[in-house]
Design a protein around this motif. Sequence first.
Motif, PDB file in Angstrom:
ATOM      1  N   GLY A   1      34.493  45.288  49.866  1.00 45.20           N
ATOM      2  CA  GLY A   1      34.079  44.139  49.069  1.00 45.20           C
ATOM      3  C   GLY A   1      32.985  43.345  49.749  1.00 45.20           C
TER       4      GLY A   1
ATOM      5  N   TRP B   1      29.728  45.336  49.631  1.00 46.44           N
ATOM      6  CA  TRP B   1      29.282  45.393  48.235  1.00 46.44           C
ATOM      7  C   TRP B   1      28.487  44.131  47.889  1.00 46.44           C
TER       8      TRP B   1
ATOM      9  N   PHE C   1      29.319  41.493  41.102  1.00 44.48           N
ATOM     10  CA  PHE C   1      30.783  41.454  41.087  1.00 44.48           C
ATOM     11  C   PHE C   1      31.201  40.171  40.404  1.00 44.48           C
TER      12      PHE C   1
ATOM     13  N   THR D   1      33.525  37.721  40.044  1.00 41.83           N
ATOM     14  CA  THR D   1      34.716  37.179  40.705  1.00 41.83           C
ATOM     15  C   THR D   1      35.616  36.452  39.722  1.00 41.83           C
TER      16      THR D   1
ATOM     17  N   PHE E   1      39.519  43.407  47.815  1.00 40.84           N
ATOM     18  CA  PHE E   1      38.095  43.582  47.519  1.00 40.84           C
ATOM     19  C   PHE E   1      37.455  42.224  47.225  1.00 40.84           C
ATOM     20  N   THR E   2      38.147  41.396  46.443  1.00 45.03           N
ATOM     21  CA  THR E   2      37.632  40.067  46.112  1.00 45.03           C
ATOM     22  C   THR E   2      37.533  39.193  47.349  1.00 45.03           C
TER      23      THR E   2
ATOM     24  N   VAL F   1      34.317  40.116  49.041  1.00 43.47           N
ATOM     25  CA  VAL F   1      33.186  39.552  48.298  1.00 43.47           C
ATOM     26  C   VAL F   1      33.066  38.058  48.566  1.00 43.47           C
TER      27      VAL F   1
END
Length: 291
Positions: free
Chosen positions: A19, A22, A29, A31, A193-194, A197
């Motif tokens: 994440g 990325w 992305f 969110t 993953f979040t 990010v």
Amino acid sequence: MFANIFAILAPVFITTGLGYFWARAGKHFDTSLVTSLVTYFGTPCLTFAALATVKLGADALLSMGTAAVLSILAFIAIGWPILKLFKLSPRTYLQSLSWPNIGNVGLPLCLLAFGNDGLALAVAFFAAMIVLQLTVGVAFVAGTFSIRSLAKMPIVPATLIAIVFLATKTPVPAWLYNTTDLIGQLTIPLMLFTLGVSLARLKPVSLLRSIGLSVLRLAMGFGVGIGLSEILGLDGAARGVVILQCSMPVAVFCYLFAQLYDNDPEEVAGVVIASTFLAAISLPALLWYVL
């Protein structure tokens, strides 16, 4: 032991790292969309699937909820006077000391370290704390409180329905378990993953203050976790889950709330980032201790 610890940490670090890189690569992305999916579908389904079919007794799950509430009270009791001593605003920083990242990091760690029983215990801890965070915690940052916010939290009915199945020893229909389990399995990977990010997008300030508060958050969490385990007479997986959950870094939600209510979000971002990286360094030792 080293191999076991590496096997637990590798999925967490790799998924979070995906994440992070990325976002650093400039990839899109959403969110907000992912957070909504996790909040309204993933987390309630994960909670129901983990609690309704667990083989643990109701007392064990109740102990987790009790530990979550007591931990918050302990964090506030310790954090408030320290912030006042150093003339830092409790409204800005107290949430960072009080609300650990028991979702994005805590849940996968407890699952990987203690299996499905550990996940069920962690979910019970998570459910109690997240209700407090999204009501009392938000009210403290915003300066207002609304009981209606409870009605917007799907994790509450999901938890209550699971408790009914558990208390009455009613078998969960296969179609219901399979559906909630499938949707719930989205939650932990998306959370990690979040988190990556979010870490890539945060812009910290006041590095020394952020590091100091991060050390306080992690040390205080570890101490409170051990203390509560002794007071509540916990052992085995239950003890490990409480210590792990209490010792987590600052929740990303703290930054989101600070940003939403314009309450020094850059300051909070610094504590989120610093505590997360310090936690990543200390996690091997923490896992060695609880295992």
